[in-house]
Design an enzyme around this catalytic site. Structure first.
Site, PDB file in Angstrom:
ATOM      1  N   ASP A 121      10.552  29.666   9.279  1.00 25.52           N
ATOM      2  CA  ASP A 121      11.054  30.519  10.368  1.00 25.52           C
ATOM      3  C   ASP A 121      12.527  30.878  10.217  1.00 25.52           C
ATOM      4  O   ASP A 121      13.187  31.256  11.190  1.00 25.52           O
ATOM      5  CB  ASP A 121      10.827  29.848  11.734  1.00 25.52           C
ATOM      6  N   LYS A 157      12.253  23.202  -5.833  1.00 27.52           N
ATOM      7  CA  LYS A 157      11.330  22.864  -4.748  1.00 27.52           C
ATOM      8  C   LYS A 157      12.025  23.181  -3.432  1.00 27.52           C
ATOM      9  O   LYS A 157      12.939  22.464  -3.009  1.00 27.52           O
ATOM     10  CB  LYS A 157      10.934  21.386  -4.781  1.00 27.52           C
ATOM     11  N   LYS A 196      16.902  13.280  -8.418  1.00 28.97           N
ATOM     12  CA  LYS A 196      18.012  14.048  -8.974  1.00 28.97           C
ATOM     13  C   LYS A 196      19.117  14.073  -7.914  1.00 28.97           C
ATOM     14  O   LYS A 196      19.323  15.079  -7.226  1.00 28.97           O
ATOM     15  CB  LYS A 196      17.589  15.483  -9.310  1.00 28.97           C
ATOM     16  N   HIS A 219      12.202   9.633 -10.400  1.00 28.87           N
ATOM     17  CA  HIS A 219      12.075  11.091 -10.527  1.00 28.87           C
ATOM     18  C   HIS A 219      13.194  11.803  -9.775  1.00 28.87           C
ATOM     19  O   HIS A 219      13.231  13.031  -9.734  1.00 28.87           O
ATOM     20  CB  HIS A 219      10.703  11.534  -9.980  1.00 28.87           C
ATOM     21  N   ASP A 241      33.032   9.813  -5.010  1.00 24.81           N
ATOM     22  CA  ASP A 241      33.988   9.332  -4.016  1.00 24.81           C
ATOM     23  C   ASP A 241      33.303   9.140  -2.663  1.00 24.81           C
ATOM     24  O   ASP A 241      32.176   8.649  -2.626  1.00 24.81           O
ATOM     25  CB  ASP A 241      35.201  10.247  -3.952  1.00 24.81           C
ATOM     26  N   HIS A 259      11.304  25.420 -11.532  1.00 20.55           N
ATOM     27  CA  HIS A 259      11.314  23.978 -11.324  1.00 20.55           C
ATOM     28  C   HIS A 259      11.853  23.596  -9.947  1.00 20.55           C
ATOM     29  O   HIS A 259      11.783  22.442  -9.550  1.00 20.55           O
ATOM     30  CB  HIS A 259      12.162  23.313 -12.424  1.00 20.55           C
TER      31      HIS A 259
END
Length: 400
Positions: A120, A115, A287, A285, A292, A113
């Protein structure tokens, strides 16, 4: 490598496909030696076609291009799409391929899941954005709201290592690049992985650690919010001791059953002072979270059982005051302009009929870490994806 702080990094927040795709494609076009890419979903729409184009261009320049896609999330690429890349030297691998049963995908659990893109060994991208047009505003009312970060500096070496570790069984020979560890900025960053081997709870444990230490504010914007009981208790306890705890969750869901589960938790959190907003402009969508004035995280991990106990995930944890403030200002604007605040009076209305579901929900969350061990387990299986002669060859080759 997971869980080591690296000083001297530079990072930039990329919001939605409009911010992410032009930048990542620009950097792939400038690649000289190697492009490593992991993703859950690639679709054959305008985004997937541009990705194909820039990867082919890179391979033609002699750049080593290696891709890993998930066997569940990317299950429908056509033979022609695959062939156009592989005949130019692009290496494509499928994580945990499995046959369909009665036309249904069967590899439901323990997905790839995360990404990640590493270019380089010098520049990387991490976040929650897949390669599909539903991350662009012109997709319509179901276009996703999502986030990624671009990073340079010593943290890129860790991202390079973790991506190579996944791909190594499928690679011929070592990487042609030595990751650059030169400092490029002031941000302190740590890569956290979740896998089914040594790093099973790293991401959840870091969230718990900072929630328990929070003194001023916690802001979470998360697509699929159904965390373990320990996380819920830490958020409630933070609110009780005076921390301003704000959740931004889906108000226009892409999967209504997920929103229904999240809402079962609202009463538990609201009655102790947690503030909950539902984002209603488009499906959330993202996350991301901040605590603080310094700590932030961006990545692929939802706060739900799949991400916290089953999937392969990757988050960057960031200690950088300007980034924290920038993300906070953005989320504050988002909540003010496009969210509705959930009030306790609304939640407890009709509570009597939901009470049994809430009871079952909390018992499930208390026991999910043990339950997850019953679900199908497997090793990190990568299978090369090669074109075949039949038009339906992707599916046949992937499952054969």
């Amino acid at each position: 490598m997971s869980g080591m702080w690296r000083d001297g990094n530079h990072l930039r927040l990329l919001i939605n496909g409009e911010g992410y795709y032009p930048r990542v494609f620009e950097c792939i076009r400038a690649a000289r030696v190697e492009v490593l890419l992991e993703t859950f979903i690639i679709r054959e729409d305008k985004v997937g076609l541009e990705l194909q184009e820039v990867l082919i261009e890179a391979a033609r320049r002699g750049v080593r291009v290696v891709i890993a896609v998930d066997g569940y999330g990317t299950a429908d690429l056509q033979n022609e799409y695959v062939a156009a890349m592989t005949r130019e030297g692009v290496k494509i691998h499928v994580f945990d391929p499995a046959p369909r049963r009665f036309g249904m995908r069967t590899n439901l659990f323990r997905r790839l899941h995360r990404k990640i893109v590493v270019i380089d060994g010098e520049r990387a991208f991490v976040g929650g954005i897949n390669y599909s047009a539903d991350h662009l505003g012109d997709y319509g009312e179901m276009a996703k709201q999502d986030y990624a970060v671009e990073v340079t500096g010593p943290i890129v070496a860790d991202l390079h290592t973790c991506t190579l570790r996944l791909l190594r069984p499928a690679l011929a020979g070592p990487s042609p690049v030595q990751a650059n560890t030169q400092e490029t900025g002031d941000a302190r960053i740590m890569l956290l992985e979740r896998d089914n081997e040594r790093h099973t709870t790293d991401i959840e444990d870091e969230h718990l650690r900072v929630f328990e230490l929070a003194r001023k504010r916690i802001v979470i914007a998360n697509a699929y919010f159904f965390p373990g009981y320990r996380v819920l208790r830490a958020l409630r306890n933070a609110a009780r001791r005076g921390v301003q705890v704000t959740l931004i969750l889906q108000g226009q869901p892409d999967m209504r059953w997920v929103q229904a589960f999240s809402r079962l938790l609202y009463n538990y959190l609201l009655r102790d002072g947690v503030v909950i907003y539902e984002y209603c402009q488009r499906p959330l969508h993202g996350k991301v979270a901040l605590v603080d004035d310094v700590w932030s995280t961006v990545g692929s991990s939802n706060l739900d059982p799949l991400s916290l106990a089953l999937n392969l995930e990757a988050n960057l944890v960031i200690q950088d005051r300007p980034f924290n403030q920038y993300l906070h200002d953005h989320l504050l604007e988002l909540s003010a302009a496009h969210c509705k605040r959930i009030e306790l009076e609304r939640v407890i209305r009709g509570y009597w009929w939901r009470a049994p579901l809430v009871f079952l929900c909390f018992h499930f969350l208390r026991r999910f870490p043990a339950i997850s061990g019953w679900l199908p387990a497997h090793r990190k299986t990568l299978k090369p994806l090669e074109p075949v002669d039949k038009a339906s060859g992707y599916e046949e080759e992937k499952t054969g």
